[in-house]
Design an enzyme around this catalytic site. Structure first.
Site, short mmCIF file in Angstrom:
data_model
loop_
_atom_site.label_atom_id
_atom_site.label_comp_id
_atom_site.label_asym_id
_atom_site.label_seq_id
_atom_site.Cartn_x
_atom_site.Cartn_y
_atom_site.Cartn_z
N LYS A 170 0.79 -1.23 0.03
CA LYS A 170 -0.17 -0.17 0.08
C LYS A 170 1.14 1.22 0.08
CE LYS A 170 -3.89 1.88 2.69
NZ LYS A 170 -4.89 1.72 3.85
N SER A 202 -9.87 2.01 3.13
CA SER A 202 -8.82 2.60 2.16
C SER A 202 -8.01 1.62 1.43
CB SER A 202 -8.09 3.54 3.03
OG SER A 202 -7.27 3.07 3.75
N SER A 211 -9.81 -0.42 7.15
CA SER A 211 -9.42 -0.44 5.78
C SER A 211 -8.69 -1.47 5.06
CB SER A 211 -8.46 0.79 5.65
OG SER A 211 -9.23 1.90 5.56
#
Ligand code: GLN
Length: 501
Positions: free
Chosen positions: A89, A164, A188
């Site tokens: 990420k 997210s 997330s």
């Protein structure tokens, strides 16, 4: 055998475990495996946009080093991810690569060091493929807050993959990488895993080092793995977990063997069904699938008890006071002076204003303003301090429940993946998508999301959430493992390989 013949959409999914087997038997090289994933990325990215950036040359150089180590006889016992590609990420530091948190404010900043989790992945032999898309600074539930444009759900490109860590979940689900790292502050990892049909684990607060994770809300943030199977999730957790002196909140407890063989037997396991997670607002299809999964677990020998977490209704408000307060402090460092974007002004204040005005997107600004407000003098006691007290009550609810049960079973999300654009102009609706995940972060406990069904039409994944006590990851993996071993949901793959995109 070429990796393509073992690839998703054909027969067997290229899981981490499968990659390891193929490498160990010398049926593929790390280079071929990496080439396979790079080719898949090239093919699918124009449609899905899971990655912000990938670096084929760098990945292939890492693959060659892995091949050399394999040739020298290094085994997966010593380096458990040797030759296995993974993706990261965009809020986790990888030395020499851009670190932008899907924001404009970091400009083209490159990280001068590796996050601890990245160091550990490298030491385990993993090949780092690239930077995965996310909501800006991990604030959001759909990846629509990315400054680089949204990621699309591999099950239906008109829908969100969640957020997210939407890029992480979509990339794993689409077979662009066998596993990924995400971060979870209020859901997330688990929410996108549920929306994309993969497994996602938020470890206990302190289980995994946050060193090198760009802070959103420091008392809630945790890094965790996303993968397609429970075994892969366990293996990644084992690699990244453990004490780190560079993170003051890191727990000293030893890392157990999360990869212990999974069994289809849950006798002696007590699972709690939290009443408050099955109320109104839960889509009937989601509730049905989750209840069916719970019956299935009962069939494997688990005892199901109803429990109550009475402060659940206050979770959302509490989260949005604490998370925004911490974010407003953490994001103060992005000022145009130290790194990233800089928009000049007449004086330092104008420089700050212009840089932050141009660099941050609307959701991040909303959170900074809200967080500054709840911390401001005169309001601090009424909002921030009170939220901290409610947080303690929420944690107590969980700890009390865990005196009666080993883990909790619940939905991950109230609905399946929603359409891109559907909630973006209504922040409250967007916030509500995390109503079942954020209490876990407030309480600092661990949580896992595993696919437990699909809606009929459109065909979209549904997630089952398991919540465990502090350092209860083994229990979550045991329950999820038993479920996976006796069901077939994890074999489902999005219709990407055959539909021509
Ligand atoms: N969606 C939640 C938020 O917007 C959670 C985000 C996260 O876990 N990083 O804050």
């Amino acid at each position: 055998m070429s990796p393509e013949s073992a690839s998703p959409g054909t027969t067997e999914r290229l899981t981490v475990q499968r990659c390891r087997e193929l490498l160990a038997r010398r049926e593929v090289s790390a280079r071929e495996l990496t080439q396979h994933f790079l080719a898949r990325i090239e093919r699918l990215e124009p449609r899905l946009h899971c990655f912000i950036e990938w670096d084929a040359a760098d990945a292939l150089a890492q693959a060659d080093a892995a091949d050399a180590a394999l040739k020298e006889g290094v085994t997966h016992d010593r380096r458990p991810l040797l030759g296995v590609p993974v993706a990261i990420k965009d809020n986790i530091a990888v030395r020499g690569h851009t670190l932008r948190c899907a924001s404009r404010i970091l400009g083209d900043f490159r990280s001068p060091y590796d996050a601890t989790v990245v160091e550990r992945l490298r030491a385990a032999g993993a090949i780092l493929l690239g930077r995965l898309n996310m909501d800006e600074f991990a604030m959001g539930s759909s990846t629509e807050n990315s400054a680089f444009g949204p990621t699309r759900n591999p099950w239906d490109p008109d829908r969100t993959p969640g957020g997210s860590s939407g890029g992480s979940a979509a990339a794993v689900s689409a077979g662009e990488c066998p596993a990924a790292l995400g971060s979870d502050t209020g859901g997330s990892i688990r929410q996108p895993a549920a929306f994309c049909g993969c497994v996602g684990l938020k470890p206990t607060y302190g289980r995994v080092s946050r060193y090198g994770l760009v802070a959103f809300a420091s008392s809630l943030d945790q890094i965790g793995p996303l993968a397609t199977t429970v075994e892969d999730t366990a293996l990644l957790l084992k690699v990244i977990a453990g004490h780190d002196p560079r993170d003051a909140t890191s727990l000293p407890d030893p890392v157990p063997d999360y990869t212990a063989p999974i069994e289809p037997d849950l006798r002696g396991v007590r699972l709690g069904l939290p009443r408050e997670y099955f109320g109104s607002g839960l889509a009937p299809e989601v509730e049905q699938a989750v209840r069916k999964a719970i019956e299935h677990l009962q069939g494997l020998g688990a005892e199901i008890l109803e429990v109550s977490l009475p402060h659940t209704p206050h979770g959302l408000a509490t989260y949005y006071v604490i998370a925004t307060a911490e974010a407003s402090a953490n994001l103060a460092r992005f000022d145009g002076i130290r790194y990233g974007l800089r928009v000049e002004g007449q004086d330092p204040v104008e420089l700050y204003e212009r840089t932050r005005g141009r660099g941050f997107g609307p959701e991040v600004k909303r959170r900074i303003i809200l967080g500054t407000f709840v911390l401001s003098s005169g309001y601090y006691d009424a909002y921030y301090l009170r939220a901290q007290k409610v947080r303690t009550l929420i944690r107590r609810d969980f700890l009390e429940a865990f005196t009666r049960v080993d883990a909790l079973v619940a939905p991950v999300t109230p609905t399946v993946a929603f359409r891109l654009g559907e909630k973006i102009s209504d922040p409250l609706q967007m916030y509500l998508t995390d109503v079942f995940t954020l209490s876990c972060n407030l309480a600092g406990i661990c949580g896992l999301s595993i696919p437990c069904g699909w809606t009929a039409s459109p065909c979209l994944p549904i997630g089952l959430q398991l919540l465990g006590p502090p350092l209860g990851e083994q229990t979550l993996l045991r329950v999820a493992g038993a479920y996976q071993l006796t069901t077939d949901w994890h074999r489902r793959q999005p219709p990407l390989a055959t539909d021509g995109f």
